[in-house]
Structure formats: structure tokens, C-alpha cells
Scaffold this active site. Structure first.
Site, short mmCIF file in Angstrom:
data_model
loop_
_atom_site.label_atom_id
_atom_site.label_comp_id
_atom_site.label_asym_id
_atom_site.label_seq_id
_atom_site.Cartn_x
_atom_site.Cartn_y
_atom_site.Cartn_z
CG HIS A 166 -7.36 13.33 -8.04
ND1 HIS A 166 -7.27 12.56 -6.92
CD2 HIS A 166 -8.13 14.38 -7.72
CE1 HIS A 166 -7.99 13.11 -5.97
NE2 HIS A 166 -8.51 14.23 -6.43
CG ASN A 168 -4.66 11.25 -5.21
OD1 ASN A 168 -3.98 11.55 -6.17
ND2 ASN A 168 -5.39 10.18 -5.15
CG ASP A 197 -4.32 8.81 -12.03
OD1 ASP A 197 -4.67 8.23 -10.98
OD2 ASP A 197 -5.12 9.28 -12.84
CG ASP A 246 -2.03 0.92 1.16
OD1 ASP A 246 -3.05 0.56 0.56
OD2 ASP A 246 -1.89 2.06 1.67
CB ILE A 247 1.05 4.26 -2.17
CG1 ILE A 247 1.36 3.38 -3.39
CG2 ILE A 247 1.85 5.55 -2.20
CD1 ILE A 247 1.03 4.04 -4.72
CD GLU A 274 -4.76 4.18 -1.52
OE1 GLU A 274 -5.68 4.17 -2.37
OE2 GLU A 274 -4.88 4.64 -0.37
#
Ligand code: C2E
Length: 352
Positions: free
Chosen positions: A232, A227, A236, A219-220, A262
Site C-alpha cells: 500500500h 496495491n 500511495d 480511475d487508475i 483511486e
């Protein structure tokens, strides 16, 4: 759902629907990309469908509708209908080709039967009147019949060759469609559906062979904050950056996938716990080693870090059980301060 939409876009109100789609996208402040257009088309023309309900929920929540949101919705709700449309089209092409081949075969068969009749007739005539004048007529009718049959045979050959080319094209196209349906469009990694299928298959294989297999969830860290701060589109790009490192390090036979917004996942077939942990730490260090820049403004985005949890499958354990343990280990990494790898077998249990 797809058929309802298909009917509507070929009906008299199609243009007014298209205008409403554009207005609705503008109101929701999303770009009119082909994918967003397709999603909104479903949303407005089939409001009771699961896709529309999920879109309604997302829009009502006030959460921004990003490119990755659109990709996730498409992955979950659209590919099956796209795939079935492609398969239906492929079926129509195949039917057309088969009908053309069948008709060419019929013609060839008919001309062979005629040829047989001509030969039999010629034999009778030769037996009845073997003079040179009638022989000339007989030979000329035989050579006409031979030319006809040759023409039909080569027409059949050409038809078969052309059908063969069509079928090869169709096979390649369907293969591409199948690959697209299994791929996350933003990151080019496997999507969740492809990942789940592979995980089930690989867990079965590990059980049969008694071989090890590891599963990691990644997981980031603070992705939402990232974000919100940078927008966004930059979010991305971060997803694509993490995916590019995963694609480099988690090469076949490992399987890397985008598992959710994410969240990423990797399968490590045939690898021991030590090897999996070393690979995951290499991924974590590689991702965190680069200072990213915002492409539009050149702002320094700093480094991105990831939290990782992994579990080695135990004998008899199902894919879902391994996933659950990897998920708990991931949360242990988050609780432990992020930017770390946790092994489910050694993780401290969560506080009650
Ligand atoms: P992308 O923008 O499509 O870039 C694809 C690849 O082109 C990159 O793979 C890299 O090899 C090369 N590349 C593109 N722009 C640059 C550049 O300005 N300098 C250099 N030296 N190489 C460049 P890579 O590095 O694996 O990145 C994969 C994706 O990750 C990128 O796709 C982009 O979406 C994202 N990314 C990576 N680094 C950054 C960054 O510093 N800022 C942003 N906004 N995105 C990044």
C-alpha cells in the site's frame, strides 16, 4: 462526537484508553501515526459515532487499512470537528483581545474624564487665586494630569497594535486551516468536499453565462492488483504520481481533485468538448509514459494507465446529472479495455 472524545481524554481513564488505542492499532497492523491514533481514539471512545461504525465495517471486511483509507476517513469524518475546534479557539483569542482592548479604552476614557476635571478645577483655582505661588501648583497638577493621560493613550495604542497583530495571525491561521480542510492530505489536490462545492458553483455560473463546462472522472487501472502486488505504501506513491501529473496539466481555472480511493476528477470551466478531450488525452499519455520504480527495492513497477470518462454539461443539467454521465463514460472506457478517454456524448450505451 468530538466533545465525547475530548471529555474522555481528560478523564481519569485517559491513559488506559491511550494504551488500548495503541494495542488496537497494533492488532489491526497499522502504524501508530498521529492520524491513525486520532481515528482509533474516536473508534474506541465513541463506538456509536458514524466514524466508528464505518471503521468497524472496514475492519470487519478484512480490507487493509492503508494510509489513504485513513485520509479518506479523516476527510469525511474529522475535518469538521477539527475546523470547529479551531474556530472555537479563534473565538476565545478574539474574546480575550476584545476584552483587553475594552479595558484599555475604559482606562483611557477614565483618564480623559479625570483630565477634564483637573482642567475645570485648575480654571476655578486660577480665577479664585491668580498669584504666582498658586499658579505654580496649578501648572504642576496640569502637567501631572497631562503625563497620566499620555501614558494611558500610549498604553491604548500599544494594546491596539498588539491586538491587530494577534488578529492578523489568527486570520492567517484560520485561512491555513480552511485550506487544509479542503485539501486531500496524501495528494495535496482538492478533496471531494472542495470539489463538490466548486462543481456546484461552476455549473451555476455556466448556466447563468451560457458558457461550456466539462467534467472528467479518472480511475487508475488495476489499482487494487497493483496495491496487492506491491503493497500500500507503493500504492500511495502511485496516487501521488497521478496527482502530480494532474496538478501540472489541470491548472487553474481547471480544478483537479481526489474524488475517492483511486478516483480523480477534473472540472474544465469554459472549455469545449474538443479542448477537454485533448487535455485528457495529454494527461493519459503523460501518466502512461513513465516507468515507475518501487522506491524501497528499485523494482520496475511498469507504467500506470488511467481510464477516463467525461461529459460536457448540457443547458439545464445539474452537477449530479453531469457527474452521472461522466461516470457512465468512465465505465465505457473500462469496458472498452481501459487506458482510454470516453466522451459521454459519443459513448456506446452500456449493454443491458
Ligand atoms: P515524491 O517522492 O515526494 O517526489 C517529489 C518530486 O521529487 C518528484 O515529483 C520528482 O520531481 C522528484 N523526485 C523524487 N524522487 C526522485 C527520483 O528518484 N528521481 C528523480 N528524477 N526525481 C525524483 P514527481 O515526479 O511529479 O512525482 C510525484 C510523486 O509521485 C512522488 O513524490 C512519488 O510519490 C510519486 N512517484 C513518481 N515517480 C515515482 C516512482 O518511480 N516510484 C515511486 N514509488 N513513486 C513515484
Amino acid at each position: 462526537m468530538a466533545s465525547q472524545v475530548e471529555t474522555t481524554v481528560r478523564s481519569p481513564e485517559a491513559y488506559s484508553l491511550a494504551h488500548r488505542v495503541v494495542d488496537a492499532m497494533q492488532e489491526a497492523a497499522v502504524w501508530p501515526t498521529p492520524l491513525n491514533f486520532e481515528l482509533w481514539l474516536h473508534y474506541l471512545s465513541a463506538p456509536d459515532s458514524p466514524l466508528s461504525q464505518e471503521m468497524a465495517r472496514l475492519l470487519a471486511s478484512g480490507a487493509p487499512f492503508t494510509e489513504s483509507t485513513a485520509e479518506m476517513l479523516a476527510a469525511e469524518f474529522l475535518p469538521r470537528s477539527r475546523l470547529s475546534e479551531e474556530i472555537r479557539d479563534a473565538g476565545a483569542v478574539l474574546n480575550r483581545e476584545l476584552a483587553a482592548v475594552a479595558s484599555a479604552i475604559d482606562k483611557a476614557r477614565e483618564s480623559q474624564a479625570n483630565y477634564g476635571d483637573t482642567l475645570a478645577e485648575a480654571a476655578d483655582r486660577m480665577a479664585a487665586a491668580p498669584d504666582s505661588a498658586s499658579l505654580g501648583v496649578i501648572v504642576s497638577s496640569l502637567s501631572d494630569a497631562t503625563r497620566r493621560i499620555r501614558r494611558h493613550t500610549s498604553a491604548l495604542e500599544r494594546r491596539l497594535e498588539s491586538s491587530n497583530r494577534e488578529v492578523v495571525k489568527l486570520r492567517d491561521h484560520l485561512e491555513q486551516v480552511r485550506r487544509d480542510a479542503m485539501t486531500d492530505a496524501l495528494t495535496n489536490l482538492a478533496n471531494r468536499k472542495a470539489f463538490d462545492e466548486q462543481l456546484l458553483r461552476m455549473c451555476d455560473q455556466a448556466e447563468t453565462e451560457g458558457s461550456p463546462i466539462g467534467l472528467a472522472l479518472i480511475d487508475i487501472d488495476h489499482f487494487k492488483r497493483f496495491n496487492d502486488t506491491w503493497g500500500h505504501q507503493t500504492g500511495d506513491q502511485v496516487l501521488r504520481y497521478v496527482a502530480s501529473v494532474l496538478a501540472r496539466i489541470a491548472r487553474t481555472p481547471r480544478v483537479a481533485a481526489r474524488y475517492g480511493g483511486e478516483e480523480f476528477a477534473v472540472i474544465f470551466p469554459g472549455e469545449t468538448s474538443g479542448a477537454v478531450e485533448a487535455a485528457l488525452n495529454a494527461i493519459r499519455e503523460e501518466i502512461g509514459s513513465r516507468a515507475l520504480r518501487r522506491r524501497s527495492t528499485n523494482d520496475d513497477l511498469g507504467a500506470v494507465t488511467i481510464s477516463v470518462g467525461f461529459a460536457q454539461r448540457r443547458p439545464g443539467e445539474t452537477a449530479i446529472q453531469v457527474l452521472e454521465r461522466a461516470d457512465e463514460a468512465l465505465y465505457a472506457s473500462k469496458r472498452g479495455g481501459r487506458n482510454q478517454v470516453t466522451n459521454a456524448d459519443t459513448a456506446a450505451p452500456a449493454a443491458a
